[in-house]
Design an enzyme around this catalytic site. Structure first.
Site, PDB file in Angstrom:
ATOM      1  N   ASP A  13      79.176  61.976  56.937  1.00  0.00           N
ATOM      2  CA  ASP A  13      78.615  60.774  56.303  1.00  0.00           C
ATOM      3  C   ASP A  13      79.365  60.359  55.038  1.00  0.00           C
ATOM      4  O   ASP A  13      78.787  59.810  54.112  1.00  0.00           O
ATOM      5  CB  ASP A  13      77.120  60.983  55.985  1.00  0.00           C
ATOM      6  CG  ASP A  13      76.327  61.318  57.228  1.00  0.00           C
ATOM      7  OD1 ASP A  13      76.666  60.789  58.295  1.00  0.00           O
ATOM      8  OD2 ASP A  13      75.381  62.118  57.124  1.00  0.00           O
ATOM      9  N   LYS A  16      83.394  57.466  57.071  1.00  0.00           N
ATOM     10  CA  LYS A  16      84.505  57.431  58.028  1.00  0.00           C
ATOM     11  C   LYS A  16      84.524  56.129  58.820  1.00  0.00           C
ATOM     12  O   LYS A  16      85.587  55.597  59.127  1.00  0.00           O
ATOM     13  CB  LYS A  16      84.386  58.622  59.007  1.00  0.00           C
ATOM     14  CG  LYS A  16      84.474  59.975  58.310  1.00  0.00           C
ATOM     15  CD  LYS A  16      84.279  61.126  59.274  1.00  0.00           C
ATOM     16  CE  LYS A  16      82.872  61.226  59.808  1.00  0.00           C
ATOM     17  NZ  LYS A  16      81.854  61.603  58.817  1.00  0.00           N
ATOM     18  N   GLY A  17      83.323  55.629  59.167  1.00  0.00           N
ATOM     19  CA  GLY A  17      83.243  54.383  59.935  1.00  0.00           C
ATOM     20  C   GLY A  17      83.875  53.235  59.181  1.00  0.00           C
ATOM     21  O   GLY A  17      84.688  52.482  59.725  1.00  0.00           O
ATOM     22  N   GLY A  40      77.014  59.259  63.299  1.00  0.00           N
ATOM     23  CA  GLY A  40      76.476  57.929  63.009  1.00  0.00           C
ATOM     24  C   GLY A  40      77.430  57.281  62.033  1.00  0.00           C
ATOM     25  O   GLY A  40      77.475  57.669  60.864  1.00  0.00           O
ATOM     26  N   HIS A  41      78.250  56.370  62.506  1.00  0.00           N
ATOM     27  CA  HIS A  41      79.269  55.740  61.659  1.00  0.00           C
ATOM     28  C   HIS A  41      78.893  54.287  61.414  1.00  0.00           C
ATOM     29  O   HIS A  41      78.769  53.507  62.362  1.00  0.00           O
ATOM     30  CB  HIS A  41      80.648  55.830  62.329  1.00  0.00           C
ATOM     31  CG  HIS A  41      81.145  57.240  62.463  1.00  0.00           C
ATOM     32  ND1 HIS A  41      82.374  57.552  62.975  1.00  0.00           N
ATOM     33  CD2 HIS A  41      80.570  58.422  62.133  1.00  0.00           C
ATOM     34  CE1 HIS A  41      82.532  58.872  62.964  1.00  0.00           C
ATOM     35  NE2 HIS A  41      81.441  59.412  62.459  1.00  0.00           N
ATOM     36  N   THR A 128      70.934  67.569  65.411  1.00  0.00           N
ATOM     37  CA  THR A 128      70.493  66.200  65.674  1.00  0.00           C
ATOM     38  C   THR A 128      69.688  66.142  66.980  1.00  0.00           C
ATOM     39  O   THR A 128      69.192  65.082  67.344  1.00  0.00           O
ATOM     40  CB  THR A 128      71.704  65.258  65.792  1.00  0.00           C
ATOM     41  OG1 THR A 128      72.544  65.734  66.846  1.00  0.00           O
ATOM     42  CG2 THR A 128      72.501  65.217  64.495  1.00  0.00           C
ATOM     43  N   GLN A 223      81.535  64.016  62.059  1.00  0.00           N
ATOM     44  CA  GLN A 223      81.087  65.106  61.181  1.00  0.00           C
ATOM     45  C   GLN A 223      82.060  65.318  60.002  1.00  0.00           C
ATOM     46  O   GLN A 223      82.593  64.356  59.510  1.00  0.00           O
ATOM     47  CB  GLN A 223      80.864  66.402  61.980  1.00  0.00           C
ATOM     48  CG  GLN A 223      79.712  66.319  62.984  1.00  0.00           C
ATOM     49  CD  GLN A 223      80.033  65.532  64.226  1.00  0.00           C
ATOM     50  OE1 GLN A 223      81.018  65.802  64.904  1.00  0.00           O
ATOM     51  NE2 GLN A 223      79.232  64.538  64.558  1.00  0.00           N
ATOM     52  N   VAL A 298      72.001  57.971  59.765  1.00  0.00           N
ATOM     53  CA  VAL A 298      72.170  56.854  60.699  1.00  0.00           C
ATOM     54  C   VAL A 298      71.683  57.247  62.095  1.00  0.00           C
ATOM     55  O   VAL A 298      71.206  56.431  62.870  1.00  0.00           O
ATOM     56  CB  VAL A 298      73.676  56.463  60.787  1.00  0.00           C
ATOM     57  CG1 VAL A 298      73.901  55.290  61.721  1.00  0.00           C
ATOM     58  CG2 VAL A 298      74.237  56.164  59.418  1.00  0.00           C
ATOM     59  N   ASP A 303      66.237  61.992  55.617  1.00  0.00           N
ATOM     60  CA  ASP A 303      66.782  61.865  54.269  1.00  0.00           C
ATOM     61  C   ASP A 303      67.937  62.848  54.123  1.00  0.00           C
ATOM     62  O   ASP A 303      67.852  63.977  54.591  1.00  0.00           O
ATOM     63  CB  ASP A 303      65.715  62.238  53.230  1.00  0.00           C
ATOM     64  CG  ASP A 303      64.876  61.035  52.837  1.00  0.00           C
ATOM     65  OD1 ASP A 303      65.213  59.912  53.273  1.00  0.00           O
ATOM     66  OD2 ASP A 303      63.893  61.225  52.107  1.00  0.00           O
ATOM     67  N   ASP A 332      80.921  53.209  43.535  1.00  0.00           N
ATOM     68  CA  ASP A 332      79.964  52.260  42.933  1.00  0.00           C
ATOM     69  C   ASP A 332      78.580  52.874  42.729  1.00  0.00           C
ATOM     70  O   ASP A 332      77.844  52.466  41.831  1.00  0.00           O
ATOM     71  CB  ASP A 332      79.847  51.000  43.826  1.00  0.00           C
ATOM     72  CG  ASP A 332      79.530  51.338  45.283  1.00  0.00           C
ATOM     73  OD1 ASP A 332      80.295  52.129  45.878  1.00  0.00           O
ATOM     74  OD2 ASP A 332      78.530  50.828  45.814  1.00  0.00           O
TER      75      ASP A 332
END
Ligand code: GDP
Ligand code: IMO
Ligand code: MG
Length: 427
Positions: A13, A16-17, A40-41, A128, A223, A298, A303, A332
């Site tokens: 997470d 990468k996407g 989940g990307h 998952t 991953q 995603v 959480d 940011d």
């Protein structure tokens, strides 16, 4: 121009996407080489947001051929619903190629994943629940089902029988579940064959020929390094090799072809599921990172656990992947802290340790040694170049670069394609 690998440098997470999508317009192929729909990307293009699980993020770049390599595990029902979802939104998915050697996540693999976790109780991995581990276990045990098996009913039936022989004993006698019927599984799997057919290809040949013709191939990891079955925080890992070597085995491309290995690195740290995490925060700073960073899974909606940046882990990722560059994401999110702690080493049983300990016991005892870097309060989401960043943000990036062992070649300042500061070109 040869092959590049883009992978997670932490526990997944990292963004990468987004990074893959950013390069998608300039590469010819984007290849997933391991994992499955545990990933989940997220890709944000203009006002559109896409969550990709199994498909390479390059599917959103029209000129790019998306490839699912032999090292990936494929749940056909998930694949079809993902393709349908994209088609409904006007995305052309017709160029997709899937390796005939990729293994199929069968319904019984998903069942075994769930019951195994239930039986592990408080020792569970926090998977998952998508059948990833049991599918790779079948592959290694040589009782896996491959995509190509769908095109020979007799072989498919024999293989499903072989896979279920032992599993049904386990399911009925140990896990107290009903046995799974061979015929039913075979029928379900055969039902996928026709729709899959146009995508199935000898992807090893395709990719190597493409490289011979100087096409650009980008390998998109799922991953992250610390979730790697060999190099991660075993047993709290996934069942594949997200690290750079996995791209070679998971796509059939030799290491001599790979010229760049880009580690995606979040400006802080997150983790989903169980397992050690030295810089994890249990206070309002952790809550703030989760809230401001939108740190919610995603794939599972769980959480994410949040903590400060860990330079020991970044250095480790540089080493085991041979990273040539970092892409630092989510800078940011750190706007607004007066001081930002960064973990520079661990204290383990009274000793200062600079590198990731190989011993699980030591890692479980590792306490972060923090250095405190001055924060910034200016909005940085519009920054286009490094010099647009406030001095303290620049210094934070420079400090991370120095500690992590590879140049930071891009910085993410927002989820969108354009919200990126490019320092060195990746291509
Ligand atoms: P992946 O699994 O590595 O692709 O990462 P995820 O998509 O699971 O999680 C990363 C999240 O951060 C997504 O919601 C992205 O849209 C978002 N994201 C990526 N880069 C940045 C960035 O630089 N700034 C912000 N604010 N969000 C980002
Ligand atoms: P992306 O590609 C974060 C974690 C699970 C669990 C462990 C094993 O989006 O970064 P599995 O189902 O793979 O057997 O679960 O790995 N995990 C991830 N964590 N991001 C992911 O993917 C993950 N894929 C698996 O939470 O701890
Ligand atoms: Mg993710």
């Amino acid at each position: 121009m040869p092959a590049l690998v883009l992978l997670g440098a932490q526990w997944g997470d990292e963004g990468k996407g987004k990074a893959t999508d950013l390069l998608g317009g300039s590469v010819d192929y984007v290849v997933r080489y391991q994992g499955g729909n545990n990933a989940g990307h997220t890709v944000v293009v203009g006002d559109q947001k896409y969550a990709l699980h199994l498909l390479p993020s390059g599917i959103l770049s029209p000129g790019c051929t998306p490839v699912i390599g032999n090292g990936v595990v494929v749940d056909p029902s998930v694949l079809f619903s993902e393709l349908n979802g994209l088609n409904d939104r006007g995305v052309d998915t017709s160029k997709l190629l899937i390796s005939g050697n990729a293994h199929i996540i069968t319904p019984y693999n998903v069942t075994v994943d769930k019951v195994t976790e239930r039986f592990l109780g408080k020792r569970k991995i926090g998977t998952t629940g998508r059948g990833i581990g049991p599918t790779y276990a079948d592959k290694i045990n040589r009782v896996g089902i491959r995509i190509q098996d769908l095109y020979d009913e007799s072989i498919l039936t024999q293989k499903v029988e072989a896979a279920l022989d032992g599993k049904n004993q386990l399911l009925t006698k140990v896990f107290n579940r009903r046995a799974i019927e061979v015929g039913q599984v075979v029928e379900e799997l055969l039902g996928y064959a026709d729709r899959l057919k146009p995508y199935v290809a000898d992807t090893v040949l395709v990719l190597n020929q493409a490289l011979e013709q100087d096409k650009v191939v980008l390998f998109e990891g799922g991953q992250g390094t610390l979730l790697d079955i060999d190099h991660g925080t075993y047993p709290f890992v996934t069942s594949s090799n997200p690290t750079a070597g996995g791209a070679c085995t998971g796509a059939g491309v030799g290491p001599t072809k790979i010229s760049r290995v880009i580690g995606i690195l979040k400006a802080y740290t997150t983790r989903v599921g169980s397992g050690p995490f030295p810089t994890e925060l249990f206070d309002e700073d952790g809550d703030a990172l989760r809230r401001i960073g939108g740190e919610r899974g995603v794939t599972t909606g769980r959480d994410r656990r949040c903590g400060w940046f860990d330079a020991v882990i970044a250095r480790y990722a540089t080493r085991v992947n041979g990273l040539t560059d970092f892409f630092l994401t989510k800078l940011d999110i750190l706007t607004g802290w007066e001081q930002i702690p960064v973990c520079v080493a661990y204290e383990i049983d009274g000793r200062r340790v600079e590198e990731l300990p190989y011993s699980q016991t030591d890692f479980h005892h590792a306490k972060p040694v923090y250095e405190y870097l001055p924060g910034w309060s200016e909005d940085i989401t519009k920054a286009k170049s490094f010099s647009d960043l406030p001095k303290n943000a620049q210094d934070y990036v420079k400090a991370l670069e120095e500690m992590s062992g590879a140049p930071i070649s891009a910085i993410g300042v927002g989820p969108g394609r354009d919200e990126t500061i490019e320092i060195n070109s990746f291509l």
